[in-house]
Design an enzyme around this catalytic site. Sequence first.
Site, PDB file in Angstrom:
ATOM      1  CD  GLU A 178      -3.103  -0.957   2.172  1.00 61.53           C
ATOM      2  OE1 GLU A 178      -2.861  -0.338   3.215  1.00 61.53           O
ATOM      3  OE2 GLU A 178      -4.203  -1.487   1.952  1.00 61.53           O
ATOM      4  CD  GLU A 377      -3.845  -6.010   2.643  1.00 62.35           C
ATOM      5  OE1 GLU A 377      -4.663  -5.285   3.253  1.00 62.35           O
ATOM      6  OE2 GLU A 377      -2.611  -5.848   2.700  1.00 62.35           O
TER       7      GLU A 377
END
Length: 479
Positions: A178, A377
């Site tokens: 991320e 995810e």
Amino acid sequence: MTKHGLPKNFLWGGAVAAHQVEGAYNVGGKGLSVADVMTAAGSHDERKITDGVQAGEFYPNHDAVDFYHQYPADVKLFAEMGFKSFRTSIAWSRIFPQGDEIEPNEEGLKFYDRLFDECLKYNIEPVVTLSHFEMPYHLVTKYGGFRSRKTITFFTRFAKAVFERYQDKVKYWLTFNEINNQSNYDRAFTLFTNSGIQVKPGENAEEVMYQAGHYEVVASSLAVQIAHQINPDFQVGAMVAFSPVYPATDKPSDVLKAQRAMQARFWFSDVQCEGTYPTWLTQYFDAKGYDLDITKADLANLKRGTVDYLGFSYYMSFATQASDHEDKQFSYNESRDLVTNKYVPQSDWGWQVDPEGLRYGLNWMNDRYHLPLFIVENGIGAIDKLTADHEVHDQYRIDYLRDHIVQMKLAMEEDGVPVMGYTPWSAIDIVSASTGQLSKRYGFIYVDRNDDGSGSLARYRKDSFYWYQRVIATNGEDL
Ligand code: P53
């Protein structure tokens, strides 16, 4: 892609990150990481970042769910669910405890040998993130994390050490988890966990973020090149948080604002996937007077080290609205500019649940990058109740995951988007990254541990465990 079900080799699995499960924060020669100096948040405040480890504070990641010791039984449960893949990270400070050593820590390397061997025993393919909020804390105090160009060298040394060591065990890699969280530069958590940076009073946080982000995309491009030299079969991906930013209305300035928000969130993957800076951003640096350290050699490396695929997380969507006094750049500040989307419900933690946003995202990234995509995810943090006979009836989690898998399949089967796999968050209950809570549960496997660290650490299969087992067994047909 095919209209007739998902590919046979589709990488169904589950994901975690080292710091959120392993614990054993000072075992096996491991040094402190950024995660080890963050306390647990209360219901209204953010996690505190302390000056080293302070007596009298509680650090939930220090013990986490003890995966470091319990991994053989946990991997066995993953195998029972039918996992084809398991995504975790290598805790950087197990391998380079201070971060700036020349030689890696053998005991740390041995741990991941054992973990990956355990996965391979069940034909579970490891998918490994190099940096998932786990920078050695010493790099923060001595170098200011990714404020310093030197940290590129420390990172690539780490990358090379693990690529070499695990070249016959791991094929799928991700560089920075991320990496684009820090586009929300006003939130202390994001710059600290992505880059090991704490903004000082008087500093321009946005400029600090762009410089650190640049060093990271360069570090990522160097890691890609090193990986391919060591093993041409390696698949190295970038990893972004895909929270799309929708315009709140059809007012043209709202649409422009949302477009800028998307550009500001995804310049990282633009550079990592395409090897060049987007034009709007170099203009933006000029307009803002940001004089960044970006060299010719950096730009050449960015071109040479583009990624093989794009991994992303998907939890929620955002929306934004233009104000009456936008500057020429439509400058986006995520802490200021988001509005609530009245069309989608929210989780207990206020995250906007939007399964169709996943189909949107898969199409958007496919159109933009033309690379294989990997959903590494996806999940919902929720309060689970363990019954007296050790069951957890988490129908809300099943509903969330099913609704998202339906949209993933529509993107693949109707729109032809290439998706490599799906590793929901999380394989087992973890310490929440943003809150430090155990009670913000994500797993298919319940861990008996409470927010204050009490509990037996016993593992129990949730209802979602059996549901997901059937999903994998039928390759996504029986939802
Ligand atoms: P937690 C922000 C937005 C989307 C995902 O998050 C995020 C974040 C940062 O909190 O984090 C990712 O635990 C991250 C995981 C994390 C998971 O999503 O804050 O990659 O480490 O646990 C869920 O509820």
